[in-house]
Design an enzyme around this catalytic site. Sequence first.
Site, PDB file in Angstrom:
ATOM      1  CD1 TRP A  38      -0.896   2.356   2.246  1.00  0.00           C
ATOM      2  CD2 TRP A  38      -2.834   1.732   1.307  1.00  0.00           C
ATOM      3  NE1 TRP A  38      -1.788   3.400   2.387  1.00  0.00           N
ATOM      4  CE2 TRP A  38      -2.986   3.038   1.824  1.00  0.00           C
ATOM      5  CE3 TRP A  38      -3.926   1.125   0.676  1.00  0.00           C
ATOM      6  CZ2 TRP A  38      -4.174   3.757   1.719  1.00  0.00           C
ATOM      7  CZ3 TRP A  38      -5.116   1.849   0.580  1.00  0.00           C
ATOM      8  CH2 TRP A  38      -5.221   3.149   1.100  1.00  0.00           C
ATOM      9  CG  ASN A  40      -1.420   6.847   2.827  1.00  0.00           C
ATOM     10  OD1 ASN A  40      -0.993   5.813   3.287  1.00  0.00           O
ATOM     11  ND2 ASN A  40      -1.636   7.892   3.578  1.00  0.00           N
ATOM     12  CG  ASP A  41      -0.683  11.168   2.766  1.00  0.00           C
ATOM     13  OD1 ASP A  41      -1.623  10.575   2.226  1.00  0.00           O
ATOM     14  OD2 ASP A  41      -0.760  11.695   3.883  1.00  0.00           O
ATOM     15  CD  GLN A  57       2.322   8.152   5.943  1.00  0.00           C
ATOM     16  OE1 GLN A  57       1.483   7.738   6.709  1.00  0.00           O
ATOM     17  NE2 GLN A  57       3.571   8.371   6.311  1.00  0.00           N
ATOM     18  CD1 TRP A  65      -3.302   4.273   5.422  1.00  0.00           C
ATOM     19  CD2 TRP A  65      -4.213   3.443   7.290  1.00  0.00           C
ATOM     20  NE1 TRP A  65      -2.927   5.082   6.459  1.00  0.00           N
ATOM     21  CE2 TRP A  65      -3.468   4.597   7.618  1.00  0.00           C
ATOM     22  CE3 TRP A  65      -4.862   2.751   8.307  1.00  0.00           C
ATOM     23  CZ2 TRP A  65      -3.371   5.076   8.924  1.00  0.00           C
ATOM     24  CZ3 TRP A  65      -4.764   3.228   9.601  1.00  0.00           C
ATOM     25  CH2 TRP A  65      -4.031   4.375   9.911  1.00  0.00           C
ATOM     26  CB  SER A 101       1.963  12.660   6.151  1.00  0.00           C
ATOM     27  OG  SER A 101       1.515  11.664   5.280  1.00  0.00           O
ATOM     28  NE  ARG A 162      -3.786  13.023  10.165  1.00  0.00           N
ATOM     29  CZ  ARG A 162      -4.964  12.853  10.753  1.00  0.00           C
ATOM     30  NH1 ARG A 162      -5.056  12.831  12.070  1.00  0.00           N
ATOM     31  NH2 ARG A 162      -6.055  12.722  10.024  1.00  0.00           N
ATOM     32  CG  ASP A 163      -0.553  15.147   7.926  1.00  0.00           C
ATOM     33  OD1 ASP A 163      -0.054  14.117   8.426  1.00  0.00           O
ATOM     34  OD2 ASP A 163      -1.729  15.191   7.506  1.00  0.00           O
TER      35      ASP A 163
HETATM   36  C1  FRU Z   1      -3.620  11.717   4.694  1.00  0.00           C
HETATM   37  C2  FRU Z   1      -3.227  11.074   6.012  1.00  0.00           C
HETATM   38  C3  FRU Z   1      -2.396  12.000   6.860  1.00  0.00           C
HETATM   39  C4  FRU Z   1      -1.664  11.061   7.770  1.00  0.00           C
HETATM   40  C5  FRU Z   1      -1.416   9.874   6.863  1.00  0.00           C
HETATM   41  C6  FRU Z   1      -1.496   8.552   7.542  1.00  0.00           C
HETATM   42  O1  FRU Z   1      -3.853  10.843   3.675  1.00  0.00           O
HETATM   43  O2  FRU Z   1      -4.388  10.638   6.698  1.00  0.00           O
HETATM   44  O3  FRU Z   1      -3.139  12.989   7.537  1.00  0.00           O
HETATM   45  O4  FRU Z   1      -0.481  11.606   8.273  1.00  0.00           O
HETATM   46  O5  FRU Z   1      -2.389   9.945   5.833  1.00  0.00           O
HETATM   47  O6  FRU Z   1      -1.169   7.527   6.655  1.00  0.00           O
END
Ligand code: FRU
Length: 494
Positions: A38, A40-41, A57, A65, A101, A162-163
């Site tokens: 998987w 993501n970001d 990610q 996820w 992230s 976060r982030d």
């Molecule tokens: C966005 C998110 C972020 C977080 C990450 C977790 O897609 O939810 O806010 O840090 O993905 O995987």
Amino acid sequence: MTEHQELLQQADNFVAATQEDVNPRWYPQVHLAPAAGWINDPNGISYFQGRYHAFFQHHPYSAQWGPMHWGHFSSEDLVTWKRESIALALSEDYDLDGVWSGCALEHQGKLYVFYTGNRWANGKDDGDGAIQRQCLAVSSDGQTFTKHGPVIESPQGISNFRDPKVWKQGEKWWLVLGVETPEGRGQVWLYSSAELYTWEFNRVLYEDPDPDAFMIECPDFFEVDGKWVLVYSPMTSVRRQGYNQRNGHNTGYAVGIWTPGGDFKVLKSFAQFDFGHNFYAPQSMHSPDNRRLMFGWMGGFTLPLASQAEDGWSGHLATPREVSLSKDLEIIATPIPEFKGLREDTVAEGAFTVDTDKTVELVADLPVGEIELTVDLDKTSSEQVSLLVQQTSADRYIEVAYDSLSNRVILDRGKSGSSDRGYRSAPYVGGSQLKLRVIIDRGSLEVFINDGRYSLSSLAFPTEGKRGFSIASVGGVITVSDLKIHCLKSIWGD
Ligand code: FRU
């Protein structure tokens, strides 16, 4: 070996072992994706020691996820990419439920990474909220990191926090992150630091004007063409406004004026960024040659993807885009010029007319490629300029069409055969010369309208067979003033 190194090795080994089971039918050739599992970001988009770095990610242990690691790609030229070892795993008390992230930047010969260390409040899931701290990790070689622990603690009573995204302005470092307030509003908070290790809260930089947006994910704040742009991904339970914000997760942006130490004076609040089914959580960087480069994620949290169920992988990054601002404060995002370095043969080229109610096949098999089309709308009476992409039979294809009735460009996967359906639609604001650029990968399409004025990015999974490309007219003629179709080679250089 430290415990962290062992965890990284384990994760890398798992991906190497499961990669053999990945089904290639939809697996991307010209988009960044881990070998299995998987994604993501995009995280830590940066330039360090002569290479571009794109972390991401990553859940290495399944196509769903899960406990997040930071995967890693790098490139010297933004054309050909290399898969690096996984960079960060869950190893410390403050990040045991996920290395979430964040960003990366070069400072005094080292790569500084800021990420969110996630802990579930109840120790097992998000049922009782989370403790999210902003953490620092430093690397001398861009590959292996030493974790320094939290630099911004989680505020009392706030769960979604976060982030982090950091940049330098004047003498100071600045950091933005996304927050859900106790009142359930999505905000962006701003911090500053003199030396990257200690951070001071500066102000609430922005609150999403939409009261239903309870959290802002992945804020990115940067200057482009004399204005400040805040790109962000709001979380909300109610978002279906006609053609806009139709996805479970949508990204947008605000434009305004900002000087360090001051408020962000918003001139334009939320406008949608990309109108496709799958574009989320983008992150940008300032390149050494002074460009604003943006990487986004094409995947999904809400609906299952066809590749998740059987194929062993899920999602990929979007084609990197170069970002600028129009005079009316719209973001223009177009594929970076380096992307053209992937072109191999130009398999069709020319100007022609499509007669009334005709479908003309242009390529018999184009599973991976790029289409550049210019249509003279003054000499076009067809109701639609319809491109049938990834066509495997008379009634199985993905349609990209300019619709003259609504004056919009649509991407319709209703007849694709796999995964969720539905169409998406972006406004058309060009003049009489319609320009469409379509990047076709085995399991996705990206459509750029009139040099990136608007875009549509969607995963789309064709059925078995040769994947043709045709153009079709409806109730009138189409005058194509220019068409080029390119085959593309893989970004992995193989
Ligand atoms: C966005 C998110 C972020 C977080 C990450 C977790 O897609 O939810 O806010 O840090 O993905 O995987």
